[in-house]
Scaffold this motif. Sequence first.
Motif, PDB file in Angstrom:
ATOM      1  N   GLY A   1     -37.634 -27.244 -25.130  1.00 14.70           N
ATOM      2  CA  GLY A   1     -38.548 -26.964 -24.048  1.00 14.70           C
ATOM      3  C   GLY A   1     -38.794 -28.209 -23.213  1.00 14.70           C
ATOM      4  N   ILE A   2     -39.219 -28.012 -21.964  1.00 15.07           N
ATOM      5  CA  ILE A   2     -39.510 -29.116 -21.053  1.00 15.07           C
ATOM      6  C   ILE A   2     -40.922 -28.932 -20.517  1.00 15.07           C
ATOM      7  CG2 ILE A   2     -38.833 -30.321 -18.952  1.00 15.07           C
ATOM      8  CD1 ILE A   2     -36.077 -29.068 -19.233  1.00 15.07           C
ATOM      9  N   LYS A   3     -41.730 -29.950 -20.631  1.00 19.56           N
ATOM     10  CA  LYS A   3     -43.087 -29.910 -20.097  1.00 19.56           C
ATOM     11  C   LYS A   3     -43.275 -31.031 -19.092  1.00 19.56           C
ATOM     12  CE  LYS A   3     -45.064 -28.110 -24.410  1.00 19.56           C
ATOM     13  NZ  LYS A   3     -46.061 -28.339 -25.494  1.00 19.56           N
ATOM     14  N   GLN A   4     -44.235 -30.856 -18.232  1.00 17.89           N
ATOM     15  CA  GLN A   4     -44.563 -31.913 -17.279  1.00 17.89           C
ATOM     16  C   GLN A   4     -44.926 -33.181 -18.058  1.00 17.89           C
ATOM     17  OE1 GLN A   4     -44.505 -31.204 -13.882  1.00 17.89           O
ATOM     18  NE2 GLN A   4     -44.581 -33.408 -13.551  1.00 17.89           N
ATOM     19  N   GLY A   5     -44.326 -34.311 -17.675  1.00 17.64           N
ATOM     20  CA  GLY A   5     -44.564 -35.559 -18.395  1.00 17.64           C
ATOM     21  C   GLY A   5     -43.546 -35.836 -19.477  1.00 17.64           C
ATOM     22  N   THR A   6     -42.701 -34.851 -19.786  1.00 17.52           N
ATOM     23  CA  THR A   6     -41.624 -35.067 -20.773  1.00 17.52           C
ATOM     24  C   THR A   6     -40.294 -34.666 -20.135  1.00 17.52           C
ATOM     25  OG1 THR A   6     -41.882 -32.844 -21.734  1.00 17.52           O
ATOM     26  CG2 THR A   6     -43.175 -34.623 -22.713  1.00 17.52           C
ATOM     27  N   ASN A   7     -40.113 -35.109 -18.906  1.00 18.93           N
ATOM     28  CA  ASN A   7     -38.972 -34.638 -18.114  1.00 18.93           C
ATOM     29  C   ASN A   7     -37.913 -35.722 -17.916  1.00 18.93           C
ATOM     30  OD1 ASN A   7     -40.906 -36.024 -16.639  1.00 18.93           O
ATOM     31  ND2 ASN A   7     -40.400 -35.022 -14.712  1.00 18.93           N
ATOM     32  N   LEU A   8     -37.606 -36.439 -19.010  1.00 14.44           N
ATOM     33  CA  LEU A   8     -36.586 -37.479 -18.948  1.00 14.44           C
ATOM     34  C   LEU A   8     -35.675 -37.358 -20.161  1.00 14.44           C
ATOM     35  CD1 LEU A   8     -35.530 -40.101 -17.571  1.00 14.44           C
ATOM     36  CD2 LEU A   8     -37.172 -41.365 -18.953  1.00 14.44           C
TER      37      LEU A   8
ATOM     38  N   VAL B   1     -21.419 -33.430 -22.411  1.00 14.83           N
ATOM     39  CA  VAL B   1     -22.603 -32.592 -22.220  1.00 14.83           C
ATOM     40  C   VAL B   1     -22.229 -31.355 -21.408  1.00 14.83           C
ATOM     41  CG1 VAL B   1     -24.962 -32.473 -21.337  1.00 14.83           C
ATOM     42  CG2 VAL B   1     -24.075 -34.629 -22.230  1.00 14.83           C
ATOM     43  N   GLU B   2     -22.569 -30.184 -21.942  1.00 12.54           N
ATOM     44  CA  GLU B   2     -22.420 -28.936 -21.206  1.00 12.54           C
ATOM     45  C   GLU B   2     -23.682 -28.112 -21.423  1.00 12.54           C
ATOM     46  OE1 GLU B   2     -18.927 -26.770 -22.156  1.00 12.54           O
ATOM     47  OE2 GLU B   2     -17.560 -28.445 -21.789  1.00 12.54           O
ATOM     48  N   GLY B   3     -24.068 -27.321 -20.424  1.00 15.72           N
ATOM     49  CA  GLY B   3     -25.245 -26.485 -20.600  1.00 15.72           C
ATOM     50  C   GLY B   3     -25.951 -26.220 -19.295  1.00 15.72           C
ATOM     51  N   GLU B   4     -27.216 -25.833 -19.415  1.00 12.22           N
ATOM     52  CA  GLU B   4     -27.974 -25.486 -18.225  1.00 12.22           C
ATOM     53  C   GLU B   4     -29.452 -25.810 -18.423  1.00 12.22           C
ATOM     54  OE1 GLU B   4     -28.694 -20.777 -19.379  1.00 12.22           O
ATOM     55  OE2 GLU B   4     -27.405 -21.311 -17.695  1.00 12.22           O
ATOM     56  N   PHE B   5     -30.128 -25.995 -17.307  1.00 12.41           N
ATOM     57  CA  PHE B   5     -31.562 -26.229 -17.297  1.00 12.41           C
ATOM     58  C   PHE B   5     -32.217 -25.055 -16.571  1.00 12.41           C
ATOM     59  CE2 PHE B   5     -29.616 -30.344 -17.680  1.00 12.41           C
ATOM     60  CZ  PHE B   5     -30.458 -31.061 -18.514  1.00 12.41           C
ATOM     61  N   ASP B   6     -33.206 -24.480 -17.175  1.00  8.62           N
ATOM     62  CA  ASP B   6     -33.943 -23.376 -16.573  1.00  8.62           C
ATOM     63  C   ASP B   6     -35.335 -23.893 -16.246  1.00  8.62           C
ATOM     64  OD1 ASP B   6     -34.958 -21.016 -15.715  1.00  8.62           O
ATOM     65  OD2 ASP B   6     -35.115 -20.084 -17.692  1.00  8.62           O
ATOM     66  N   VAL B   7     -35.552 -24.305 -14.984  1.00  8.97           N
ATOM     67  CA  VAL B   7     -36.810 -24.949 -14.601  1.00  8.97           C
ATOM     68  C   VAL B   7     -37.364 -24.301 -13.339  1.00  8.97           C
ATOM     69  CG1 VAL B   7     -36.175 -27.154 -15.625  1.00  8.97           C
ATOM     70  CG2 VAL B   7     -35.616 -26.700 -13.240  1.00  8.97           C
ATOM     71  N   ALA B   8     -38.640 -24.574 -13.084  1.00 11.88           N
ATOM     72  CA  ALA B   8     -39.293 -24.050 -11.888  1.00 11.88           C
ATOM     73  C   ALA B   8     -38.704 -24.720 -10.639  1.00 11.88           C
ATOM     74  CB  ALA B   8     -40.799 -24.312 -11.967  1.00 11.88           C
ATOM     75  N   PRO B   9     -38.821 -24.079  -9.480  1.00 10.24           N
ATOM     76  CA  PRO B   9     -38.197 -24.612  -8.256  1.00 10.24           C
ATOM     77  C   PRO B   9     -38.647 -26.023  -7.897  1.00 10.24           C
ATOM     78  CG  PRO B   9     -38.895 -22.337  -7.934  1.00 10.24           C
ATOM     79  CD  PRO B   9     -39.450 -22.760  -9.259  1.00 10.24           C
ATOM     80  N   ASN B  10     -39.883 -26.389  -8.189  1.00  6.98           N
ATOM     81  CA  ASN B  10     -40.402 -27.685  -7.774  1.00  6.98           C
ATOM     82  C   ASN B  10     -40.526 -28.669  -8.911  1.00  6.98           C
ATOM     83  OD1 ASN B  10     -40.756 -26.795  -5.093  1.00  6.98           O
ATOM     84  ND2 ASN B  10     -42.683 -25.832  -5.642  1.00  6.98           N
ATOM     85  N   PHE B  11     -39.760 -28.485  -9.947  1.00  7.07           N
ATOM     86  CA  PHE B  11     -39.859 -29.335 -11.131  1.00  7.07           C
ATOM     87  C   PHE B  11     -38.708 -30.328 -11.138  1.00  7.07           C
ATOM     88  CE2 PHE B  11     -39.362 -30.435 -15.597  1.00  7.07           C
ATOM     89  CZ  PHE B  11     -40.677 -30.641 -15.981  1.00  7.07           C
ATOM     90  N   ASP B  12     -39.033 -31.608 -11.311  1.00  4.62           N
ATOM     91  CA  ASP B  12     -38.009 -32.660 -11.368  1.00  4.62           C
ATOM     92  C   ASP B  12     -37.677 -32.979 -12.818  1.00  4.62           C
ATOM     93  OD1 ASP B  12     -37.778 -33.007  -8.622  1.00  4.62           O
ATOM     94  OD2 ASP B  12     -39.454 -34.404  -8.557  1.00  4.62           O
ATOM     95  N   TYR B  13     -36.376 -33.087 -13.111  1.00  4.81           N
ATOM     96  CA  TYR B  13     -35.949 -33.508 -14.441  1.00  4.81           C
ATOM     97  C   TYR B  13     -34.864 -34.551 -14.265  1.00  4.81           C
ATOM     98  CZ  TYR B  13     -35.102 -33.341 -19.419  1.00  4.81           C
ATOM     99  OH  TYR B  13     -35.019 -33.682 -20.743  1.00  4.81           O
TER     100      TYR B  13
END
Length: 227
Positions: A13-20, A29-41
Amino acid sequence: MHLELDGRRIHSGIKQGTNLALFPASISVEGEFDVAPNFDYTVVFLDPIVASDAGCHFNRPLIAFGNEDLQRGLSVLCREARNADSLYGLFAEGWAMQALALLARVDGSQPATIRQCGGLAPGSLRRVIDYIEADLSRPFTIKGLAQVAGVSPRHFMRAFRESAGQTPLRFVYGLRLERAKEFLLDPRRTATEVALDCGFSHAQHFSTAFKKATGVTPSDFRRAATR
């Protein structure tokens, strides 16, 4: 995020403040990120050779964590990358060293002792320094300096650090600042001329770097030196 790292599946999981995330550059590395439109990772790949040269062992990823200091430093690094010049390597190296120190602390271990390599031969070191001092306005790379020394880039990084007590890029940076102090004593030279002659991209960049290193602006240094 859903990833495969060298064939090993990871779901996190990814939470605000743990996006690094930090990955060894050699990892697949292969895969995908499922994040909100305005979320930076942010995903960063660190060269394991750089880690090894710093006396650290970085062979496993660190995913979904946060560190305000690293994030602030990364913002500065990204800004510098947009107008990268001969000093950009210093910013990147500094951020990487900070990240490696954090990794060592997260692992609960201290960096390993750096393996001694004997330093550069005196003649090779003198040749490199003479080459740098001959024209500080030009850009320098580890590969180019290693060719002057007659060794591989990897060996050059380690050996130069042992001989000079600092990395090649930091050594160049120090020489540029010292040469700038000499040039500032000449009232006929403008700040822009001093900046370009010492390898800085423009006067503002020079002024910022000079004040950070000395605590005063170039103009203040000039006034104080010519009283």
